[in-house]
Design a protein around this motif. Structure first.
Motif, PDB file in Angstrom:
ATOM      1  N   VAL A  74       0.854  -1.180   0.000  1.00 56.52           N
ATOM      2  CA  VAL A  74       0.000   0.000   0.000  1.00 56.52           C
ATOM      3  C   VAL A  74       0.894   1.235   0.000  1.00 56.52           C
ATOM      4  CG1 VAL A  74      -1.842   1.254   1.192  1.00 56.52           C
ATOM      5  CG2 VAL A  74      -1.754  -1.265   1.302  1.00 56.52           C
ATOM      6  N   GLY A  75       0.751   2.087  -1.015  1.00 50.34           N
ATOM      7  CA  GLY A  75       1.526   3.323  -1.094  1.00 50.34           C
ATOM      8  C   GLY A  75       0.624   4.521  -1.027  1.00 50.34           C
ATOM      9  N   HIS A  76       0.853   5.388  -0.045  1.00 49.97           N
ATOM     10  CA  HIS A  76       0.060   6.606   0.128  1.00 49.97           C
ATOM     11  C   HIS A  76       0.832   7.786  -0.448  1.00 49.97           C
ATOM     12  CE1 HIS A  76      -1.492   9.971   2.950  1.00 49.97           C
ATOM     13  NE2 HIS A  76      -2.326   9.846   1.953  1.00 49.97           N
ATOM     14  N   GLY A  77       0.259   8.469  -1.456  1.00 50.93           N
ATOM     15  CA  GLY A  77       0.922   9.636  -2.026  1.00 50.93           C
ATOM     16  C   GLY A  77       2.321   9.314  -2.515  1.00 50.93           C
ATOM     17  N   TYR A  78       3.328  10.018  -1.984  1.00 52.74           N
ATOM     18  CA  TYR A  78       4.718   9.748  -2.350  1.00 52.74           C
ATOM     19  C   TYR A  78       5.059   8.274  -2.187  1.00 52.74           C
ATOM     20  CZ  TYR A  78       9.662   9.007  -1.487  1.00 52.74           C
ATOM     21  OH  TYR A  78      10.935   8.471  -1.511  1.00 52.74           O
ATOM     22  N   GLY A  79       4.463   7.606  -1.192  1.00 52.68           N
ATOM     23  CA  GLY A  79       4.796   6.223  -0.886  1.00 52.68           C
ATOM     24  C   GLY A  79       4.601   5.264  -2.038  1.00 52.68           C
ATOM     25  N   ILE A  80       3.809   5.655  -3.060  1.00 53.40           N
ATOM     26  CA  ILE A  80       3.619   4.742  -4.188  1.00 53.40           C
ATOM     27  C   ILE A  80       4.912   4.577  -4.980  1.00 53.40           C
ATOM     28  CG2 ILE A  80       2.888   6.417  -5.930  1.00 53.40           C
ATOM     29  CD1 ILE A  80       1.405   2.896  -5.270  1.00 53.40           C
ATOM     30  N   HIS A  81       5.809   5.544  -4.936  1.00 58.50           N
ATOM     31  CA  HIS A  81       7.063   5.433  -5.688  1.00 58.50           C
ATOM     32  C   HIS A  81       7.957   4.319  -5.137  1.00 58.50           C
ATOM     33  CE1 HIS A  81       5.623   9.466  -6.804  1.00 58.50           C
ATOM     34  NE2 HIS A  81       6.276   9.278  -7.926  1.00 58.50           N
ATOM     35  N   ALA A  86       9.858  -1.329  -5.338  1.00 59.69           N
ATOM     36  CA  ALA A  86      10.036  -2.605  -4.644  1.00 59.69           C
ATOM     37  C   ALA A  86       9.308  -3.737  -5.364  1.00 59.69           C
ATOM     38  CB  ALA A  86       9.537  -2.483  -3.204  1.00 59.69           C
ATOM     39  N   ALA A  87       8.095  -3.472  -5.836  1.00 62.98           N
ATOM     40  CA  ALA A  87       7.340  -4.503  -6.563  1.00 62.98           C
ATOM     41  C   ALA A  87       8.083  -4.924  -7.827  1.00 62.98           C
ATOM     42  CB  ALA A  87       5.960  -3.966  -6.915  1.00 62.98           C
ATOM     43  N   PRO A  91       8.454  -9.047  -7.744  1.00 64.52           N
ATOM     44  CA  PRO A  91       7.065  -9.221  -8.207  1.00 64.52           C
ATOM     45  C   PRO A  91       6.416 -10.498  -7.685  1.00 64.52           C
ATOM     46  CG  PRO A  91       8.610  -9.625  -9.997  1.00 64.52           C
ATOM     47  CD  PRO A  91       9.403  -9.029  -8.879  1.00 64.52           C
ATOM     48  N   GLU A  92       7.205 -11.529  -7.481  1.00 62.50           N
ATOM     49  CA  GLU A  92       6.644 -12.809  -7.027  1.00 62.50           C
ATOM     50  C   GLU A  92       6.161 -12.745  -5.587  1.00 62.50           C
ATOM     51  OE1 GLU A  92      10.773 -12.575  -5.634  1.00 62.50           O
ATOM     52  OE2 GLU A  92       9.796 -12.169  -7.574  1.00 62.50           O
ATOM     53  N   ARG A  93       6.572 -11.722  -4.827  1.00 65.13           N
ATOM     54  CA  ARG A  93       6.163 -11.600  -3.432  1.00 65.13           C
ATOM     55  C   ARG A  93       4.975 -10.647  -3.253  1.00 65.13           C
ATOM     56  NH1 ARG A  93       9.784 -12.616   0.581  1.00 65.13           N
ATOM     57  NH2 ARG A  93       7.918 -12.374   1.888  1.00 65.13           N
ATOM     58  N   VAL A  94       4.474 -10.092  -4.352  1.00 62.47           N
ATOM     59  CA  VAL A  94       3.428  -9.079  -4.241  1.00 62.47           C
ATOM     60  C   VAL A  94       2.109  -9.620  -4.772  1.00 62.47           C
ATOM     61  CG1 VAL A  94       2.708  -6.745  -4.897  1.00 62.47           C
ATOM     62  CG2 VAL A  94       5.138  -7.233  -4.481  1.00 62.47           C
ATOM     63  N   ALA A  95       1.087  -9.641  -3.906  1.00 67.26           N
ATOM     64  CA  ALA A  95      -0.240 -10.097  -4.317  1.00 67.26           C
ATOM     65  C   ALA A  95      -1.036  -8.975  -4.973  1.00 67.26           C
ATOM     66  CB  ALA A  95      -1.007 -10.622  -3.107  1.00 67.26           C
ATOM     67  N   ARG A  96      -0.824  -7.754  -4.518  1.00 68.33           N
ATOM     68  CA  ARG A  96      -1.575  -6.607  -5.052  1.00 68.33           C
ATOM     69  C   ARG A  96      -0.882  -5.321  -4.621  1.00 68.33           C
ATOM     70  NH1 ARG A  96      -6.610  -5.558  -7.235  1.00 68.33           N
ATOM     71  NH2 ARG A  96      -7.002  -7.815  -7.199  1.00 68.33           N
ATOM     72  N   ILE A  97      -0.974  -4.315  -5.486  1.00 66.04           N
ATOM     73  CA  ILE A  97      -0.485  -2.971  -5.172  1.00 66.04           C
ATOM     74  C   ILE A  97      -1.697  -2.067  -4.986  1.00 66.04           C
ATOM     75  CG2 ILE A  97       0.804  -0.975  -6.023  1.00 66.04           C
ATOM     76  CD1 ILE A  97       2.473  -2.941  -7.702  1.00 66.04           C
ATOM     77  N   VAL A  98      -1.718  -1.318  -3.895  1.00 68.37           N
ATOM     78  CA  VAL A  98      -2.806  -0.381  -3.618  1.00 68.37           C
ATOM     79  C   VAL A  98      -2.267   1.045  -3.706  1.00 68.37           C
ATOM     80  CG1 VAL A  98      -4.529   0.417  -1.955  1.00 68.37           C
ATOM     81  CG2 VAL A  98      -4.025  -2.037  -2.158  1.00 68.37           C
ATOM     82  N   TYR A  99      -2.835   1.816  -4.626  1.00 66.21           N
ATOM     83  CA  TYR A  99      -2.521   3.234  -4.767  1.00 66.21           C
ATOM     84  C   TYR A  99      -3.485   3.995  -3.876  1.00 66.21           C
ATOM     85  CZ  TYR A  99      -0.071   2.159  -9.220  1.00 66.21           C
ATOM     86  OH  TYR A  99       0.761   1.681 -10.191  1.00 66.21           O
ATOM     87  N   LEU A 100      -3.029   4.443  -2.723  1.00 61.15           N
ATOM     88  CA  LEU A 100      -3.890   5.172  -1.801  1.00 61.15           C
ATOM     89  C   LEU A 100      -3.775   6.667  -2.075  1.00 61.15           C
ATOM     90  CD1 LEU A 100      -5.814   5.466   0.533  1.00 61.15           C
ATOM     91  CD2 LEU A 100      -3.891   5.166   2.112  1.00 61.15           C
TER      92      LEU A 100
END
Length: 506
Positions: A74-81, A86-87, A91-100
């Motif tokens: 989950v990335g909030h604002g700047y955190g999405i970068h 990291a994803a 990629p194999e460790r990530v089930a979903r990316i959330v753009y908050l």
């Protein structure tokens, strides 16, 4: 049960997720808030080389230290970068990316492009990297004070105590985390994603659907089966304003739930549907990017220059001057005795507003130079995102500008837009407009973020005594001319056109 890795907005740390983490854990999930390097953890201060790559490595480390086979990032604002970086590595460790309430970063762009605080953008663009840390470490960008957090996104719903705590715990941001470009290999391109949109911060599912309908190839991925959306009726800080709702949405996102944007190949986009009025046939003369709709009249006549909204992705076909709404307005105005001018300007991205403003000025000059136009009687009519372009004309209206109209306009850069190249503030400019007549068509079913900019404009008009005439369309929505074929909507178009024409022909 899911494992969440929560990456915060600029100037904040893992502490900001406290209530959401507690709620997720109470529901049986694992929730790991991340405090990035230099963002308040005394064991990991900012170093001279602390940049976006450092923060990406922080998120990679957080994922690798967890036992779960896959996590929801989950990335909030700047955190999405740092989340996206990291994803890309895991990629194999990530089930979903959330753009908050986060933008869509483009490869090669630094996070500063999406920073909503224009003072910070200007500082970084001018090559002023921030204050050197006392220890001789990284250059730092100071956080806002308690009264200025709105510059990083709407604070709607956050209590005064919450803002005070935000200001007290905020940390200076290492400047290089904002100026270092995001570079990805594309390894995570097919991962499922969810966008959580905060409507008080200027985003909504309806706005995303409109952008997708315009055909921007960068946005077509948003119609993929693994992409979902949620809305929260709050500002940019839902972990502070509505933590319970945010925790619920994150749980549902992890299960793949949410609204999907689905478009069938034969479905006609809303902006390409027929105009709501029957309009007369009239000559349309095309020269370069400019179209003139010519009335059956002898001698020079007044002109109305129509300025389309946007941003409209480059390569969109047909271009705005061939959209039914604008051809409809052009023919309607020509049928009422004036020249109507429509042109394509180059507002393809929010950073393009300065060159779009140049395009408007060039089009107006070309129209006034045409011998069929009375150069001393011209009106400008702005639509949607083109509303910001009215600022220059309100700030210094020339004597030949007899009226300025705006229909469902955006009258201030929306909080999550990032840089518009330079400031365009019609509400502030209105103070210098004098007695210039302004005709505003206001729709009742407007997007909340846009409605807020219109409200600020009307308040400014009341304060300075501007010559503002409002045409209200209570049951209509943004872009109503090709969506809401009601008598109320038809009457509104005729009324607004009539108000403009009275100033030109009277």
């Amino acid at each position: 049960m899911s494992t969440f890795v929560l990456v915060p907005e600029a100037h904040t740390g893992g502490w900001i997720w406290h209530e959401v983490v507690s709620l997720l854990r109470e529901s049986g999930h694992t929730a790991h808030p991340v405090t990035l390097t230099g963002m308040g953890d005394p064991l990991r201060p900012a170093r001279p080389d602390t940049g976006l790559g450092t923060h990406i490595a922080d998120v990679v480390r957080a994922v690798e230290e967890l036992q779960a086979p896959q996590v929801v990032l989950v990335g909030h604002g700047y955190g999405i970068h740092p989340v996206l970086g990291a994803a890309d590595r895991l990629p194999e460790r990530v089930a979903r990316i959330v753009y908050l309430d986060a933008g869509l970063p483009r490869d090669g762009d630094p996070p500063a492009v999406l920073v909503p605080d224009e003072r910070v953008r200007d500082q970084l663009a001018a090559g002023v990297p921030g204050t050197p840390a006392p220890s001789g470490g990284a250059h730092l960008v100071d956080p806002p004070d308690a009264a200025s957090w709105h510059r990083w996104g709407s604070t709607d719903g956050v209590s005064a105590e919450g803002l005070d705590r935000l200001a007290f715990l905020a940390a200076p941001q290492p400047a290089a985390t904002l100026t270092e470009p995001l570079v990805r290999s594309g390894a995570a391109g097919d991962l499922p994603t969810t966008g959580v949109l905060c409507t008080a911060n200027g985003s909504s599912i309806a706005l995303v659907e409109q952008a997708v309908a315009l055909g921007d190839p960068r946005l077509q991925a948003l119609t993929a089966s693994g992409v979902t959306f949620f809305e929260l009726a709050t500002g940019h800080w839902p972990m502070l304003s509505t933590p319970g709702e945010l925790a619920r949405v994150l749980e549902e996102a992890a299960r793949g739930e949410g609204h999907r944007i689905v478009r069938t190949p034969r479905e006609k986009a809303p902006h390409l549907r027929p105009f709501l009025l029957d309009v007369p046939a009239c000559p349309r003369e095309r020269t370069g990017a400019l179209d003139l709709y010519l009335p059956a009249a002898d001698g020079p006549v007044p002109a109305v220059v129509l300025v389309h909204g946007g941003p409209v992705p480059e390569g969109t076909r047909p271009t705005p001057r061939d959209w039914p709404a604008y051809t409809g307005y052009g023919r309607h105005l020509a049928g009422r005795g004036v020249v109507a001018a429509m042109f394509d300007h180059r507002l393809h991205d929010v950073r393009d507003y300065p060159r779009a403003a140049d395009d408007v000025a060039a089009a107006v000059a070309a129209v006034r130079a045409d011998p069929r136009v009375d150069a001393d009687r011209v009106a400008l009519w702005f639509f949607s995102g083109g509303g910001l372009l009215s600022a220059d004309w309100l700030a210094a209206p020339p004597p030949w500008l007899r009226c300025l109209a705006a229909t469902y306009p955006i009258l201030e850069a929306l909080p999550g837009w990032g840089s518009t190249g330079r400031a365009f503030r019609p509400a502030e400019a209105l103070r210098a407009a004098g007695d210039l007549p302004v005709v505003l068509t206001r729709v009742g079913r407007e997007h909340p973020g846009i409605a807020a900019t219109v409200a600020a404009f009307t308040e400014a008009a009341d304060a300075c005594g501007a010559a503002l005439e409002i045409v209200d369309v209570p049951h209509a929505q943004h872009g109503f001319e090709t969506i809401d074929h009601t008598q109320e909507a038809r009457d509104a178009v005729r009324t607004a056109a009539g108000a403009v024409l009275r100033r030109l022909l009277g």
